[in-house]
Scaffold this motif. Structure first.
Motif, PDB file in Angstrom:
ATOM      1  N   THR A 146      -0.052   5.044   5.772  1.00 49.50           N
ATOM      2  CA  THR A 146      -1.036   3.496   4.989  1.00 49.50           C
ATOM      3  C   THR A 146      -0.270   2.580   6.024  1.00 49.50           C
ATOM      4  OG1 THR A 146       1.216   3.071   4.370  1.00 49.50           O
ATOM      5  CG2 THR A 146      -0.541   3.945   3.155  1.00 49.50           C
ATOM      6  N   TYR A 191      -1.438  -1.290  -4.299  1.00 49.29           N
ATOM      7  CA  TYR A 191      -2.434  -0.664  -4.363  1.00 49.29           C
ATOM      8  C   TYR A 191      -2.236   0.898  -3.202  1.00 49.29           C
ATOM      9  CZ  TYR A 191      -6.101  -4.299  -3.018  1.00 49.29           C
ATOM     10  OH  TYR A 191      -6.511  -5.913  -3.380  1.00 49.29           O
ATOM     11  N   CYS A 192      -2.940   2.199  -4.079  1.00 53.78           N
ATOM     12  CA  CYS A 192      -2.550   3.460  -4.200  1.00 53.78           C
ATOM     13  C   CYS A 192      -3.456   3.896  -4.789  1.00 53.78           C
ATOM     14  CB  CYS A 192      -1.528   3.721  -5.279  1.00 53.78           C
ATOM     15  SG  CYS A 192      -1.506   3.468  -6.873  1.00 53.78           S
ATOM     16  N   THR A 240       0.851  -0.806  -0.030  1.00 58.62           N
ATOM     17  CA  THR A 240      -0.077  -0.244  -0.155  1.00 58.62           C
ATOM     18  C   THR A 240       0.500   0.953  -0.002  1.00 58.62           C
ATOM     19  OG1 THR A 240       0.154   0.389   2.190  1.00 58.62           O
ATOM     20  CG2 THR A 240      -2.066  -1.638   1.409  1.00 58.62           C
ATOM     21  N   ILE A 284      -8.621   2.870   0.690  1.00 63.42           N
ATOM     22  CA  ILE A 284      -7.133   1.515   0.711  1.00 63.42           C
ATOM     23  C   ILE A 284      -8.105   0.276   1.151  1.00 63.42           C
ATOM     24  CG2 ILE A 284      -5.329   0.425   0.372  1.00 63.42           C
ATOM     25  CD1 ILE A 284      -4.254   3.718  -0.516  1.00 63.42           C
ATOM     26  N   LEU A 322      -9.709  -3.627  -0.186  1.00 62.15           N
ATOM     27  CA  LEU A 322      -8.662  -4.351   0.041  1.00 62.15           C
ATOM     28  C   LEU A 322      -9.099  -6.134  -0.254  1.00 62.15           C
ATOM     29  CD1 LEU A 322      -5.988  -4.369   2.936  1.00 62.15           C
ATOM     30  CD2 LEU A 322      -5.460  -4.133   0.395  1.00 62.15           C
ATOM     31  N   CYS A 367       3.240  -2.095   4.079  1.00 62.56           N
ATOM     32  CA  CYS A 367       2.901  -0.630   4.383  1.00 62.56           C
ATOM     33  C   CYS A 367       3.585   0.166   3.916  1.00 62.56           C
ATOM     34  CB  CYS A 367       2.080  -0.026   5.442  1.00 62.56           C
ATOM     35  SG  CYS A 367       0.879  -1.316   5.978  1.00 62.56           S
TER      36      CYS A 367
END
Length: 145
Positions: free
Chosen positions: A113, A37-38, A6, A95, A99, A108
């Protein structure tokens, strides 16, 4: 193993971006399922060779993360900080909700994050959460000049 990385923004060629993408590529080469994930991504401009072939999922924040920068006065800077923290918390929550539910590890990568990892760990205690950061809190590097 299924691993999530992330990070809020992968828009520029910076240290954070250069750190997260090779980690993802290395884990992928080892045979793991890796999803990044961003909140923001500029896939054409930020290390195109490093993000090639990765599963990168963009979870857009309510407004751009840079939209709360640029205050001039003291009171404005305080209000800017409050707005930025709220926006970052919102981005982290988005985010977290996006997930997949079956990760073995959550990595993270930057300031806020880590909250994604914390929330995910509360919901699924068996997950391992790693927090790595380029600029750790209270980091000090003395210089002679």
């Amino acid at each position: 193993m299924k691993i999530a990385l992330t990070h809020f923004t992968l828009t520029t060629e910076s240290g954070d971006t250069k750190m997260v993408l090779p980690i993802a590529q290395g884990l992928k080469k080892l045979g793991h399922t890796v999803i990044v994930y961003c909140s923001e991504l500029n896939s054409g401009a930020s290390f195109p060779r490093l993000n090639r072939g990765l599963d990168i999922r963009v979870v857009a924040p309510s407004r751009p993360l840079s939209s709360v920068l640029g205050a001039a006065g003291a009171v404005s800077k305080i209000l800017e900080r409050i707005k930025r923290i709220r926006l970052y918390n919102d981005a982290a929550k988005r985010i977290w909700k996006a997930l997949d539910k079956d990760f073995d590890y959550i990595i993270c990568e930057n300031d806020y994050t880590y909250k994604v990892g914390d929330w995910y760990k509360q919901a699924r205690p068996n997950v391992r959460v790693l927090w790595i950061m380029n600029n750790p809190p209270f980091f000090h590097s003395p210089k002679r000049n």
